[in-house]
Design an enzyme around this catalytic site. Structure first.
Site, PDB file in Angstrom:
ATOM      1  N   ASP A  27      27.600  15.860   8.023  1.00  0.00           N
ATOM      2  CA  ASP A  27      27.473  14.398   7.929  1.00  0.00           C
ATOM      3  C   ASP A  27      26.203  13.995   7.181  1.00  0.00           C
ATOM      4  O   ASP A  27      25.205  14.719   7.209  1.00  0.00           O
ATOM      5  CB  ASP A  27      27.446  13.828   9.361  1.00  0.00           C
ATOM      6  N   GLY A  28      26.277  12.833   6.556  1.00  0.00           N
ATOM      7  CA  GLY A  28      25.075  12.268   5.917  1.00  0.00           C
ATOM      8  C   GLY A  28      25.086  12.325   4.395  1.00  0.00           C
ATOM      9  O   GLY A  28      24.101  11.974   3.752  1.00  0.00           O
ATOM     10  N   ASN A  29      26.219  12.747   3.829  1.00  0.00           N
ATOM     11  CA  ASN A  29      26.295  12.841   2.366  1.00  0.00           C
ATOM     12  C   ASN A  29      26.127  11.475   1.706  1.00  0.00           C
ATOM     13  O   ASN A  29      25.463  11.350   0.674  1.00  0.00           O
ATOM     14  CB  ASN A  29      27.650  13.418   1.937  1.00  0.00           C
ATOM     15  N   HIS A  44      28.646  14.153  -1.601  1.00  0.00           N
ATOM     16  CA  HIS A  44      29.610  15.205  -1.229  1.00  0.00           C
ATOM     17  C   HIS A  44      29.420  16.423  -2.134  1.00  0.00           C
ATOM     18  O   HIS A  44      29.447  17.567  -1.692  1.00  0.00           O
ATOM     19  CB  HIS A  44      31.043  14.701  -1.359  1.00  0.00           C
ATOM     20  N   ASN A  75      39.635  10.163   7.445  1.00  0.00           N
ATOM     21  CA  ASN A  75      38.951   9.916   6.165  1.00  0.00           C
ATOM     22  C   ASN A  75      39.836   9.218   5.130  1.00  0.00           C
ATOM     23  O   ASN A  75      39.341   8.704   4.130  1.00  0.00           O
ATOM     24  CB  ASN A  75      38.395  11.224   5.565  1.00  0.00           C
ATOM     25  N   ARG A 192      25.809  19.334  14.038  1.00  0.00           N
ATOM     26  CA  ARG A 192      26.083  18.080  13.329  1.00  0.00           C
ATOM     27  C   ARG A 192      24.804  17.599  12.663  1.00  0.00           C
ATOM     28  O   ARG A 192      23.763  17.502  13.300  1.00  0.00           O
ATOM     29  CB  ARG A 192      26.617  17.002  14.283  1.00  0.00           C
ATOM     30  N   GLU A 211      27.918  24.628  22.666  1.00  0.00           N
ATOM     31  CA  GLU A 211      26.589  24.016  22.635  1.00  0.00           C
ATOM     32  C   GLU A 211      26.560  23.088  21.419  1.00  0.00           C
ATOM     33  O   GLU A 211      27.108  23.430  20.365  1.00  0.00           O
ATOM     34  CB  GLU A 211      25.508  25.103  22.479  1.00  0.00           C
TER      35      GLU A 211
HETATM   36  C1  FPP Z   1      30.613  13.089   5.877  1.00  0.00           C
HETATM   37  O1  FPP Z   1      29.531  12.432   5.221  1.00  0.00           O
HETATM   38  C2  FPP Z   1      31.179  14.142   4.984  1.00  0.00           C
HETATM   39  C3  FPP Z   1      32.484  14.204   4.593  1.00  0.00           C
HETATM   40  C4  FPP Z   1      33.494  13.232   4.991  1.00  0.00           C
HETATM   41  C5  FPP Z   1      32.972  15.266   3.667  1.00  0.00           C
HETATM   42  C6  FPP Z   1      32.205  16.553   3.626  1.00  0.00           C
HETATM   43  C7  FPP Z   1      32.676  17.349   2.468  1.00  0.00           C
HETATM   44  C8  FPP Z   1      31.906  18.168   1.708  1.00  0.00           C
HETATM   45  C9  FPP Z   1      30.478  18.459   1.978  1.00  0.00           C
HETATM   46  C10 FPP Z   1      32.536  18.858   0.525  1.00  0.00           C
HETATM   47  C11 FPP Z   1      33.421  19.950   1.039  1.00  0.00           C
HETATM   48  C12 FPP Z   1      33.803  20.856  -0.045  1.00  0.00           C
HETATM   49  C13 FPP Z   1      34.466  22.012   0.176  1.00  0.00           C
HETATM   50  C14 FPP Z   1      34.659  22.954  -0.962  1.00  0.00           C
HETATM   51  C15 FPP Z   1      35.023  22.370   1.502  1.00  0.00           C
HETATM   52  P1  FPP Z   1      29.590  10.849   5.071  1.00  0.00           P
HETATM   53  O2  FPP Z   1      30.267  10.527   3.783  1.00  0.00           O
HETATM   54  O3  FPP Z   1      30.249  10.241   6.285  1.00  0.00           O
HETATM   55  O4  FPP Z   1      28.072  10.462   5.025  1.00  0.00           O
HETATM   56  P2  FPP Z   1      27.418   9.099   5.560  1.00  0.00           P
HETATM   57  O5  FPP Z   1      27.663   9.061   7.048  1.00  0.00           O
HETATM   58  O6  FPP Z   1      25.966   9.258   5.217  1.00  0.00           O
HETATM   59  O7  FPP Z   1      28.085   7.980   4.817  1.00  0.00           O
END
Ligand code: FPP
Length: 246
Positions: A27-29, A44, A75, A192, A211
């Site tokens: 989380d946090g992208n 991402h 999502n 997380r 855990e």
């Molecule tokens: C949540 O962050 C993250 C996701 C919904 C997707 C995670 C996916 C990847 C890191 C890429 C995966 C790639 C492969 C090859 C498996 P968010 O968008 O909810 O972040 P935010 O809470 O800061 O908005």
């Protein structure tokens, strides 16, 4: 601590106290991208680098199972451009990583549903991961189009269709065999990132005694040092599974 200290930090880790199975809620992208005035997808994309580091460390430490929450059944409600971008990223990255997965003897698979995905897309990503299915090393699950509640319902339907006369014989011990993670141990640790304190429909059944480790670090900043910090924290936990020592 400086990032290059990961090897040093590794010395503090008791290899006998490693989890067998770790789940990651990446989380946090979005927040990471926003800080840089970039679109969500930029985050991402940066998150893939973290995933690669975690897998590399998993191989180094001979961990057995890693599960990454890549795309949830919820999502789909995100903006269409983000959903399309995420699906593309997943396929594209997977394609690029196949040689490395083979080199490292990693068995990769999806846990989730094909419902809602285009048939061609599903066939393509399924045949990509199928290339790893003779590998015998670490198992990497991509929870993709995944929802914990859906998994439980689907598991129950599967049990019923295979055992129509035995509905009253179903036990918690058996039920795991009907889930998408059948044959795998339950996660010992769920990590997380980004400080949120929720399971968000991830491995609901399997996490009964996991855990939970929450870090404020945003997923694209999560690296080997961060992972070892989580493992050190895990090693210090007293796991009682509801029991009590005299
Ligand atoms: C949540 O962050 C993250 C996701 C919904 C997707 C995670 C996916 C990847 C890191 C890429 C995966 C790639 C492969 C090859 C498996 P968010 O968008 O909810 O972040 P935010 O809470 O800061 O908005």
């Amino acid at each position: 601590m400086a990032k290059q200290d990961y090897k040093q930090l590794l010395n503090e880790l008791d290899r006998d106290k490693l989890p067998k199975h770790i789940g990651f809620i990446m989380d946090g992208n979005g927040r990471w991208a926003k800080k840089r005035n970039k679109p969500h997808l930029y985050g991402h994309r940066a998150g893939v680098k973290s995933l690669r580091q975690v897998v590399e460390l998993g191989v180094e430490l001979k961990l057995q199972y890693l599960t990454f929450y890549a795309f949830s059944t919820e999502n789909w409600s995100r903006p269409e451009s983000e959903v399309k971008g995420l699906l593309w990223l997943l396929k594209d990255q997977l394609k690029k990583e196949i040689p490395e997965l083979m080199e490292q003897n990693i068995y990769a698979q999806f846990i989730g549903t094909s419902i809602g995905l285009e048939k061609n897309y599903w066939n393509e990503v399924s045949s990509l991961v199928a290339q790893t299915h003779k590998n015998t090393g670490m198992i990497v699950n991509f929870a993709f189009n995944y929802g914990g509640r859906l998994e439980i319902i689907e598991g129950f339907k599967k049990f019923m269709s295979m055992n129509p006369d035995k509905w009253d014989k179903l036990t918690p011990e058996d039920f795991g065999n009907y889930l998408w993670t059948a044959g795998q141990p339950d996660p010992d640790l769920i990590i997380r990132t980004s400080g949120e304190k929720r399971l968000s429909n991830f491995l609901l059944w399997q996490s009964a005694y996991a855990e939970i480790y929450i870090t404020e670090t945003l997923w694209p900043d999560f690296d080997k040092t961060e992972m070892i910090k989580a493992l050190l924290d895990y090693a210090s936990r007293d796991r009682r599974f509801g029991g009590r020592k005299e």
